[in-house]
Motif scaffolding. Structure first.
Motif, mmCIF file in Angstrom:
data_model
loop_
_atom_site.group_PDB
_atom_site.id
_atom_site.type_symbol
_atom_site.label_atom_id
_atom_site.label_comp_id
_atom_site.label_asym_id
_atom_site.label_seq_id
_atom_site.Cartn_x
_atom_site.Cartn_y
_atom_site.Cartn_z
ATOM 1 N N TYR A 24 1.984 109.041 -29.278
ATOM 2 C CA TYR A 24 0.928 109.998 -29.617
ATOM 3 C C TYR A 24 0.850 110.320 -31.113
ATOM 4 C CZ TYR A 24 0.612 111.247 -24.578
ATOM 5 O OH TYR A 24 0.435 111.246 -23.217
ATOM 6 N N VAL A 59 7.901 115.169 -31.179
ATOM 7 C CA VAL A 59 8.122 116.617 -31.130
ATOM 8 C C VAL A 59 9.597 116.907 -30.858
ATOM 9 C CG1 VAL A 59 5.724 117.145 -30.536
ATOM 10 C CG2 VAL A 59 7.398 116.777 -28.707
ATOM 11 N N CYS A 84 6.644 121.523 -28.423
ATOM 12 C CA CYS A 84 5.820 121.191 -27.260
ATOM 13 C C CYS A 84 5.617 122.480 -26.469
ATOM 14 C CB CYS A 84 6.516 120.143 -26.395
ATOM 15 S SG CYS A 84 5.722 119.917 -24.789
ATOM 16 N N PRO A 85 4.380 122.962 -26.387
ATOM 17 C CA PRO A 85 4.123 124.203 -25.652
ATOM 18 C C PRO A 85 4.610 124.131 -24.209
ATOM 19 C CG PRO A 85 2.138 123.473 -26.810
ATOM 20 C CD PRO A 85 3.166 122.393 -26.990
ATOM 21 N N MET A 86 4.523 122.945 -23.587
ATOM 22 C CA MET A 86 4.997 122.846 -22.196
ATOM 23 C C MET A 86 6.509 123.056 -22.120
ATOM 24 S SD MET A 86 4.503 120.174 -19.141
ATOM 25 C CE MET A 86 4.544 118.635 -19.984
ATOM 26 N N ASN A 112 10.288 116.683 -20.885
ATOM 27 C CA ASN A 112 9.611 117.611 -21.803
ATOM 28 C C ASN A 112 10.179 119.013 -21.631
ATOM 29 O OD1 ASN A 112 8.080 115.257 -21.595
ATOM 30 N ND2 ASN A 112 6.196 116.301 -22.152
ATOM 31 N N CYS A 170 1.025 120.908 -19.544
ATOM 32 C CA CYS A 170 0.661 120.515 -20.911
ATOM 33 C C CYS A 170 -0.747 121.032 -21.151
ATOM 34 C CB CYS A 170 0.685 118.987 -21.035
ATOM 35 S SG CYS A 170 -0.194 118.439 -22.509
ATOM 36 N N ILE A 172 -2.803 120.357 -23.260
ATOM 37 C CA ILE A 172 -3.727 119.304 -23.723
ATOM 38 C C ILE A 172 -4.272 118.532 -22.500
ATOM 39 C CG2 ILE A 172 -3.930 117.331 -25.325
ATOM 40 C CD1 ILE A 172 -2.642 119.901 -26.578
ATOM 41 N N HIS A 173 -3.386 118.141 -21.602
ATOM 42 C CA HIS A 173 -3.826 117.368 -20.439
ATOM 43 C C HIS A 173 -4.462 118.256 -19.356
ATOM 44 C CE1 HIS A 173 -1.149 114.347 -22.281
ATOM 45 N NE2 HIS A 173 -1.964 113.494 -21.713
ATOM 46 N N GLU A 198 0.084 114.053 -16.268
ATOM 47 C CA GLU A 198 0.176 115.467 -16.653
ATOM 48 C C GLU A 198 -1.166 116.166 -16.407
ATOM 49 O OE1 GLU A 198 1.574 115.877 -20.690
ATOM 50 O OE2 GLU A 198 3.419 114.800 -20.246
ATOM 51 N N CYS A 258 -3.047 116.177 -29.425
ATOM 52 C CA CYS A 258 -1.908 117.101 -29.443
ATOM 53 C C CYS A 258 -1.619 117.445 -30.907
ATOM 54 C CB CYS A 258 -0.681 116.450 -28.799
ATOM 55 S SG CYS A 258 0.802 117.468 -28.972
ATOM 56 N N MET A 261 1.977 116.736 -32.274
ATOM 57 C CA MET A 261 2.267 115.326 -32.607
ATOM 58 C C MET A 261 1.651 114.965 -33.955
ATOM 59 S SD MET A 261 3.993 113.573 -30.349
ATOM 60 C CE MET A 261 4.549 113.684 -28.650
HETATM 61 S S1 SF4 Z 1 0.839 116.162 -25.393
HETATM 62 FE FE1 SF4 Z 1 1.382 117.978 -24.205
HETATM 63 S S2 SF4 Z 1 3.376 117.523 -23.310
HETATM 64 FE FE2 SF4 Z 1 3.044 116.053 -24.969
HETATM 65 S S3 SF4 Z 1 4.007 117.032 -26.750
HETATM 66 FE FE3 SF4 Z 1 1.833 117.611 -26.803
HETATM 67 S S4 SF4 Z 1 1.791 119.590 -25.704
HETATM 68 FE FE4 SF4 Z 1 3.756 118.636 -25.217
#
Ligand code: SF4
Length: 301
Positions: A24, A59, A84-86, A112, A170, A172-173, A198, A258, A261
């Motif tokens: 990513y 990350v 990573c917010p997750m 993650n 996540c 984003i997903h 995800e 993301c 990333m």
């Molecule tokens: S894409 Fe989602 S799971 Fe992957 S690092 Fe970014 S926030 Fe975290």
């Protein structure tokens, strides 16, 4: 950019650093890396890596995993706040509390997660092997899957177990919708949609394939379609275009990005190597305890 790339390649040579990059990160970062891959591919590389210095472009939980699997190496993360917010949705203290409330459950943590959280679970999984890992567990055990409720629910569609899902995702997903998938199908007729697990299960069902970023490449290899719609972070499309120059790849609209990333820049990579900065530091007990569930995952055949 060329000067900066040349400077990084020179620093790489003089320091002996090995550069890992997740699928990513930005294209120019992937291009200077020794290894580009998904979490599972990079975990395996880290385990086998004998380098004294690893620069991890991704990350923080990924750089921590590299440190756990290669504890003798110095691991640098170019931007320390690339998180990573997750992963932050399942803090170790809350997981410990959940364990005390569910003493008979097997705790399965998606990679993650932070090192501290990994240190208090039974086994890890990635999006590439989640079904295989859950299938390997005793059928009569309840599975507590964390932190991604979407990946957990997608696994539960094919692997029958009693589940309890952590309420994480996540962001984003999780934002990807069926309407976005259907609009992409209409815009690119004849192009299969490949989605990341995800995403929410009802959205995954709108796509043609669901796979980790690493497995997406195998799908493309085995499907003769001229083009594909890619429903995950857009960084992977750079690798796809390089590996399959005769195919077409379309990102979803609006594009899935993301921001963490994308914090990794050539400047931050150059500075990390030049000043040996932003080392990942974990205490010995955390490394030992977090290593066990990762190794259990890697041992599942
Ligand atoms: S894409 Fe989602 S799971 Fe992957 S690092 Fe970014 S926030 Fe975290």
């Amino acid at each position: 950019m060329q000067d900066l790339t040349a400077e990084i390649l020179e620093l790489k040579k003089s320091t002996g650093a090995v550069i890992f990059a997740h699928n990513y990160v930005a294209a120019e970062i992937q291009d200077i890396a020794d290894f580009v891959g998904d979490s599972l591919e990079l975990s395996l590389k880290a385990r086998d890596c004998k380098a004294e210095l690893i620069l991890f472009c991704g990350v923080s939980f990924m750089a921590e995993t590299a440190k756990i699997l290669s504890p003798g190496s110095t691991v640098l993360l170019p931007v320390p706040d690339a998180g990573c917010p997750m992963a932050d949705m399942a803090p170790a203290e809350e997981v410990k509390m959940m364990r005390s409330e569910n003493p008979d459950a097997v705790f399965v943590a998606y990679v993650n997660t932070t090192a501290a959280t990994k240190a208090c679970v039974d086994i890890c999984c990635t999006s590439a092997n989640a079904e295989k890992i859950v299938s390997s567990l005793p059928a009569d055990k309840k599975v507590l899957f964390l932190p991604d409720r979407n990946l957990g629910r997608n696994v539960s569609e094919t692997v029958e177990r009693e589940y309890k899902f952590w309420d994480g995702c996540c962001p984003i997903h999780d934002k990807i919708t069926c309407d976005m998938i259907l609009a992409a199908k209409a815009a690119h007729p004849g192009c299969p949609v490949i989605i990341h697990p995800e995403c929410r299960p009802e959205v995954v069902k709108c796509a043609d394939y669901a796979a980790s970023t690493g497995k997406m490449l195998s799908i493309i290899r085995n499907d003769n379609s001229e083009g594909f719609v890619i429903a995950t972070e857009e960084g992977i499309i750079h690798r796809m275009k390089k590996e399959f120059p005769d195919r077409k790849f379309y990102a979803l609209t609006p594009c899935v990005i993301c921001e963490d990333m994308k914090k990794i820049t050539l400047e931050s990579v150059r500075d990390a190597l030049k000043f040996k900065q932003h080392e990942v530091k974990l205490d010995a007990a955390t490394i030992e305890n977090a290593r066990l569930p990762i190794e259990r995952m890697l041992d599942v055949k």
